[in-house]
Design a protein around this motif. Structure first.
Motif, PDB file in Angstrom:
ATOM      1  N   SER A   2      38.353  38.020  48.434  1.00 25.55           N
ATOM      2  CA  SER A   2      38.703  36.935  49.348  1.00 25.55           C
ATOM      3  C   SER A   2      38.836  37.470  50.786  1.00 25.55           C
ATOM      4  O   SER A   2      39.334  38.573  50.991  1.00 25.55           O
ATOM      5  CB  SER A   2      40.041  36.341  48.890  1.00 25.55           C
ATOM      6  N   TYR A   3      38.365  36.692  51.739  1.00 27.51           N
ATOM      7  CA  TYR A   3      38.478  37.096  53.153  1.00 27.51           C
ATOM      8  C   TYR A   3      39.949  37.306  53.537  1.00 27.51           C
ATOM      9  O   TYR A   3      40.293  38.274  54.207  1.00 27.51           O
ATOM     10  CB  TYR A   3      37.846  36.014  54.033  1.00 27.51           C
ATOM     11  N   TYR A   4      40.785  36.380  53.113  1.00 21.53           N
ATOM     12  CA  TYR A   4      42.242  36.566  53.244  1.00 21.53           C
ATOM     13  C   TYR A   4      42.819  36.790  51.854  1.00 21.53           C
ATOM     14  O   TYR A   4      42.488  36.052  50.920  1.00 21.53           O
ATOM     15  CB  TYR A   4      42.899  35.330  53.870  1.00 21.53           C
ATOM     16  N   LYS A   5      43.685  37.769  51.724  1.00 20.88           N
ATOM     17  CA  LYS A   5      44.325  38.017  50.428  1.00 20.88           C
ATOM     18  C   LYS A   5      45.147  36.790  50.020  1.00 20.88           C
ATOM     19  O   LYS A   5      45.153  36.391  48.859  1.00 20.88           O
ATOM     20  CB  LYS A   5      45.217  39.267  50.522  1.00 20.88           C
ATOM     21  N   HIS A   7      45.764  32.914  51.657  1.00 19.45           N
ATOM     22  CA  HIS A   7      45.495  31.923  52.710  1.00 19.45           C
ATOM     23  C   HIS A   7      46.411  30.730  52.449  1.00 19.45           C
ATOM     24  O   HIS A   7      46.273  30.044  51.436  1.00 19.45           O
ATOM     25  CB  HIS A   7      44.019  31.521  52.671  1.00 19.45           C
ATOM     26  N   GLY A  45      45.980  38.571  59.271  1.00 18.95           N
ATOM     27  CA  GLY A  45      44.622  39.007  59.566  1.00 18.95           C
ATOM     28  C   GLY A  45      43.750  39.182  58.342  1.00 18.95           C
ATOM     29  O   GLY A  45      44.191  38.990  57.207  1.00 18.95           O
ATOM     30  N   GLU A  46      42.492  39.543  58.605  1.00 20.50           N
ATOM     31  CA  GLU A  46      41.503  39.718  57.534  1.00 20.50           C
ATOM     32  C   GLU A  46      41.999  40.724  56.504  1.00 20.50           C
ATOM     33  O   GLU A  46      42.524  41.783  56.854  1.00 20.50           O
ATOM     34  CB  GLU A  46      40.178  40.190  58.155  1.00 20.50           C
ATOM     35  N   GLY A  47      41.850  40.373  55.235  1.00 19.88           N
ATOM     36  CA  GLY A  47      42.298  41.251  54.152  1.00 19.88           C
ATOM     37  C   GLY A  47      43.785  41.126  53.888  1.00 19.88           C
ATOM     38  O   GLY A  47      44.302  41.682  52.919  1.00 19.88           O
ATOM     39  N   ARG A  50      46.836  34.626  56.158  1.00 20.13           N
ATOM     40  CA  ARG A  50      46.599  33.675  57.240  1.00 20.13           C
ATOM     41  C   ARG A  50      47.439  32.437  56.963  1.00 20.13           C
ATOM     42  O   ARG A  50      47.401  31.878  55.863  1.00 20.13           O
ATOM     43  CB  ARG A  50      45.122  33.292  57.299  1.00 20.13           C
TER      44      ARG A  50
ATOM     45  N   ASP B  58      40.489  31.295  62.270  1.00 19.32           N
ATOM     46  CA  ASP B  58      40.254  32.605  62.894  1.00 19.32           C
ATOM     47  C   ASP B  58      38.904  33.237  62.529  1.00 19.32           C
ATOM     48  O   ASP B  58      38.818  34.467  62.401  1.00 19.32           O
ATOM     49  CB  ASP B  58      41.417  33.558  62.568  1.00 19.32           C
ATOM     50  N   ARG B  59      37.905  32.401  62.357  1.00 18.77           N
ATOM     51  CA  ARG B  59      36.539  32.918  62.210  1.00 18.77           C
ATOM     52  C   ARG B  59      35.643  32.190  63.212  1.00 18.77           C
ATOM     53  O   ARG B  59      34.507  31.818  62.909  1.00 18.77           O
ATOM     54  CB  ARG B  59      36.037  32.734  60.764  1.00 18.77           C
ATOM     55  N   TRP B  74      33.115  30.851  51.996  1.00 18.88           N
ATOM     56  CA  TRP B  74      33.071  30.391  53.388  1.00 18.88           C
ATOM     57  C   TRP B  74      31.648  29.989  53.762  1.00 18.88           C
ATOM     58  O   TRP B  74      30.701  30.709  53.462  1.00 18.88           O
ATOM     59  CB  TRP B  74      33.531  31.506  54.329  1.00 18.88           C
TER      60      TRP B  74
END
Lengths: 102, 102
Positions: A2-5, A7, A45-47, A50, B58-59, B74
């Motif tokens: 996942s882009y965010y762990k 969200h 942030g990423e990883g 959010r 934030d993308r 996404w």
């Protein structure tokens, strides 16, 4: 992965007709609080995490609500202590906060 | 099981400074289109799909963006044809639309 762990979406919807709605019942204030706290803890942030505002997620009667993805865990909450518990237990340690889960 | 089989968040954020932003680049219009279409197809509701607006995810540089949870897929998109393809292939048939994936 996942882009965010984690969200997190808070319903911050405000209804014009004055009906019970997450945004006015703490959704907006608690989203702002969570966003600030996540940044202070360097979890943003990423990883990582959010915190997002969202429109009506159609669970109004159980509100105010938030949902954590990709787990799909829904919570209700009253105050900053509830948000602290969700952040510390769920976002930091991956544990479900059963007493707030809907 | 997830409350919604597919929970879709469109960034509909609008920035005051006029900078490139999902909401003004089609995010808002395509969210409205998707919401109407999902209802017309009777895909809306618990156990099915939910189309939501969301604040900045934030993308921005890859925008306009949407994310489908719990999969965490996404997408970017340009027009109604792109949204039709995401609805038909991903939301109705569970297939990733590789050409729009980010």
């Amino acid at each position: 992965m996942s882009y965010y762990k984690h969200h997190v979406f808070f319903c911050t919807n405000q209804r014009d007709d004055g009906a019970r709605c997450c945004g006015a019942s703490g959704g907006q204030a608690m989203r702002d609080y969570a966003k600030k706290k996540i940044k202070a803890l360097d979890l943003n942030g990423e990883g990582k995490c959010r915190i997002n505002s969202a429109g009506c997620m159609d669970r109004c009667s159980e509100g105010p609500v938030l949902v954590v993805y990709p787990e799909g865990t829904w919570y209700t909450f009253v105050d900053e202590q509830d948000i602290d518990e969700i952040i510390e237990r769920h976002l930091q340690h991956g544990q479900i906060v059963e007493r707030l889960k809907i």
